[in-house]
Design an enzyme around this catalytic site. Sequence first.
Site, mmCIF file in Angstrom:
data_model
loop_
_atom_site.group_PDB
_atom_site.id
_atom_site.type_symbol
_atom_site.label_atom_id
_atom_site.label_comp_id
_atom_site.label_asym_id
_atom_site.label_seq_id
_atom_site.Cartn_x
_atom_site.Cartn_y
_atom_site.Cartn_z
ATOM 1 N N HIS A 35 -105.875 86.804 93.748
ATOM 2 C CA HIS A 35 -105.017 86.215 92.711
ATOM 3 C C HIS A 35 -105.403 84.762 92.417
ATOM 4 O O HIS A 35 -105.655 84.423 91.247
ATOM 5 C CB HIS A 35 -103.549 86.352 93.103
ATOM 6 C CG HIS A 35 -102.604 85.664 92.191
ATOM 7 N ND1 HIS A 35 -102.453 86.005 90.859
ATOM 8 C CD2 HIS A 35 -101.756 84.626 92.409
ATOM 9 C CE1 HIS A 35 -101.549 85.205 90.309
ATOM 10 N NE2 HIS A 35 -101.116 84.361 91.223
ATOM 11 N N HIS A 61 -102.547 77.155 94.397
ATOM 12 C CA HIS A 61 -101.234 77.093 93.755
ATOM 13 C C HIS A 61 -100.092 77.762 94.518
ATOM 14 O O HIS A 61 -98.941 77.368 94.371
ATOM 15 C CB HIS A 61 -101.299 77.624 92.314
ATOM 16 C CG HIS A 61 -101.272 79.109 92.197
ATOM 17 N ND1 HIS A 61 -102.377 79.898 92.430
ATOM 18 C CD2 HIS A 61 -100.259 79.954 91.885
ATOM 19 C CE1 HIS A 61 -102.051 81.171 92.247
ATOM 20 N NE2 HIS A 61 -100.778 81.228 91.922
ATOM 21 N N ASP A 62 -100.366 78.756 95.339
ATOM 22 C CA ASP A 62 -99.299 79.444 96.064
ATOM 23 C C ASP A 62 -99.230 79.064 97.541
ATOM 24 O O ASP A 62 -98.450 79.653 98.293
ATOM 25 C CB ASP A 62 -99.461 80.962 95.947
ATOM 26 C CG ASP A 62 -98.875 81.520 94.663
ATOM 27 O OD1 ASP A 62 -97.970 80.878 94.089
ATOM 28 O OD2 ASP A 62 -99.311 82.610 94.240
ATOM 29 N N GLU A 65 -95.756 77.518 98.500
ATOM 30 C CA GLU A 65 -94.684 78.490 98.271
ATOM 31 C C GLU A 65 -94.756 79.691 99.214
ATOM 32 O O GLU A 65 -93.730 80.179 99.678
ATOM 33 C CB GLU A 65 -94.761 78.977 96.821
ATOM 34 C CG GLU A 65 -93.640 79.869 96.389
ATOM 35 C CD GLU A 65 -93.683 80.169 94.905
ATOM 36 O OE1 GLU A 65 -93.380 81.315 94.540
ATOM 37 O OE2 GLU A 65 -94.019 79.278 94.111
ATOM 38 N N ASP A 66 -95.961 80.158 99.512
ATOM 39 C CA ASP A 66 -96.103 81.445 100.200
ATOM 40 C C ASP A 66 -96.765 81.382 101.577
ATOM 41 O O ASP A 66 -97.001 82.432 102.180
ATOM 42 C CB ASP A 66 -96.892 82.416 99.315
ATOM 43 C CG ASP A 66 -96.124 82.813 98.070
ATOM 44 O OD1 ASP A 66 -94.882 82.721 98.072
ATOM 45 O OD2 ASP A 66 -96.765 83.213 97.081
ATOM 46 N N ASP A 122 -101.550 81.419 85.759
ATOM 47 C CA ASP A 122 -100.756 82.250 86.667
ATOM 48 C C ASP A 122 -100.018 83.337 85.903
ATOM 49 O O ASP A 122 -100.030 84.513 86.290
ATOM 50 C CB ASP A 122 -99.779 81.364 87.439
ATOM 51 C CG ASP A 122 -99.077 82.085 88.573
ATOM 52 O OD1 ASP A 122 -99.677 82.993 89.185
ATOM 53 O OD2 ASP A 122 -97.921 81.715 88.863
#
Length: 177
Positions: A35, A61-62, A65-66, A122
């Site tokens: 991704h 980017h994640d 957050e993840d 995204d």
Amino acid sequence: MKSDLKLLLRALEFAADKHRNQRRKDRRASPYINHPIALASVLTLEGRVADPKVLAAALLHDTIEDTRTSYEELKAKFGTRVANTVLEVTDNKRLRKHTRKRLQVEHASGLSRDAKLVKLADKICNVRDLGEHPPVGWNKRRRREYFDWAKRVIDGLRGTNRRLEAAFDAAYARRPA
């Protein structure tokens, strides 16, 4: 030029390590790292974005957050601009999903240009993935709702990169009937 490539490779290696045990929710359970790589690819090939800091932020980017990555860790490894961009596109997972989605729509127009580019890529990648390989259990109604919500986010990003906006519009046009 060498330092730009070095930054991108470090970001890719970092993201691959942080996401190493994660899978996408699609039927193929593809490796999660695909991704962020897709975002960087969309930015480069379709949006003609060549700024290595934007591309590094797309790869990362994640991570806040993840994964167990902090803003401070990103700042130390990749600099303030990259870390700030990642932070801008990071949802606060302590909030309810409905609230997070609403805030993405409300905050879209106020993002920095770098964050807008990452957010555009995204949403393009998510909508394409949802159209081609939806997660198990996502019926047409749920997929349409995601498409429509993503469009509301994108509408707040308009005027950032016409190529990326056109790519989103093309993907959106293929939403489930």
